[in-house]
Design an enzyme around this catalytic site. Structure first.
Site, PDB file in Angstrom:
ATOM      1  CG  ASP A 123      33.529  21.838  37.581  1.00  0.00           C
ATOM      2  OD1 ASP A 123      32.598  21.361  38.498  1.00  0.00           O
ATOM      3  OD2 ASP A 123      33.616  21.073  36.905  1.00  0.00           O
ATOM      4  CD  GLU A 155      36.084  20.039  40.395  1.00  0.00           C
ATOM      5  OE1 GLU A 155      34.716  20.398  41.386  1.00  0.00           O
ATOM      6  OE2 GLU A 155      37.021  19.523  40.393  1.00  0.00           O
ATOM      7  CD  GLU A 177      33.877  23.427  42.933  1.00  0.00           C
ATOM      8  OE1 GLU A 177      32.238  23.673  44.224  1.00  0.00           O
ATOM      9  OE2 GLU A 177      33.503  22.528  41.873  1.00  0.00           O
ATOM     10  CG  ASP A 190      33.379  20.114  45.867  1.00  0.00           C
ATOM     11  OD1 ASP A 190      32.503  20.763  45.588  1.00  0.00           O
ATOM     12  OD2 ASP A 190      33.624  19.206  46.164  1.00  0.00           O
TER      13      ASP A 190
END
EC number: 3.1.26.3
Length: 231
Positions: free
Chosen positions: A125, A52, A128, A56
């Site tokens: 999350d 994650e 991602e 991001d």
């Protein structure tokens, strides 16, 4: 589902196939869909947080690249506003809902599972983390293709639609997870000739705001709640 109601590898593979996600190393995708409540009780497993972290950054870069390529008529300021609408948690949550990622997340026992799968932040999350897994497993082009496939509709709606009133946007957000409406508790502050409002949902305060009118105070409380939900 496995005996403990955790998704099986076969279910994960079916999810990837359904969403046209190719893979070489299935372990990356197992990691991308494993919550820390599961890895804590299953010591040989890894949770998605490292992926994650990478995802991001990838989302920020790939969305910027996508916006520049697909919306050549937009000025830098317009591109920045469009990008901000696409990289926030609400947009990622919409993708998570579309993909139904909650079906392939491994979590802790039943109570923890219910809490985890009802969290919009967790679902965002995982999206991602999945993007990071695609990048590591298949390369940058596959990650770009995923972004283009799943963010295209949201991007066009965001570009063509004026900014919503914060109260409407907050209500729309909560409608995706509950039938309960957002409530506002607003009081007048006599000495300051202003109003203070709190935005409530399911007995929890999500935002506060102050304004010269009741309407402005509630609007600012909703905006405050949205800013917290998007981080």
């Amino acid at each position: 589902m496995e005996k403990d109601n955790q998704p099986s590898i076969e279910e994960l593979k079916a999810f990837l196939q359904k969403n046209n996600i190719e893979y070489k190393n299935i372990d990356l995708f197992i990691e991308a869909t494993t919550h820390k409540t599961y890895s804590k009780v299953n010591k040989n497993s890894k949770d998605y947080e490292r992926l994650e972290f990478l995802g991001d950054s990838l989302v920020g870069f790939l969305i910027s690249d996508y916006c520049v390529r697909e919306f050549s008529s937009l000025e830098p300021g317009e591109l920045s506003r469009l990008r901000s609408k696409l990289v926030d948690k609400l947009a990622l949550f919409k993708i998570a809902q579309k993909l139904k990622v909650e079906q392939i997340i491994k979590t802790g026992p039943k109570k923890a599972r219910n809490e985890v799968l009802s969290s919009s932040n967790v679902l965002s999350d995982v999206v991602e983390a999945l993007i990071a897994a695609i990048y590591l497993d298949q390369g940058m082009q596959s990650a770009k293709d995923f972004i283009k496939s799943h963010f295209y509709e949201i991007a066009n709606k965001a570009q063509n639609k004026p900014n919503k009133d914060p109260k409407s946007e907050l209500q729309e957000y909560f409608q995706t997870i509950s039938a309960e409406t957002v409530k506002y508790e607003t009081i007048e502050i006599p000495n300051k000739r202003s109003f203070e409002s709190k935005a409530w949902h399911l007995n929890k305060i999500y935002g506060t705001g102050v304004g010269l009118s009741k309407k402005d105070a509630e609007k600012n409380a909703a905006a405050n709640a949205l800013s917290k939900l998007k981080t």
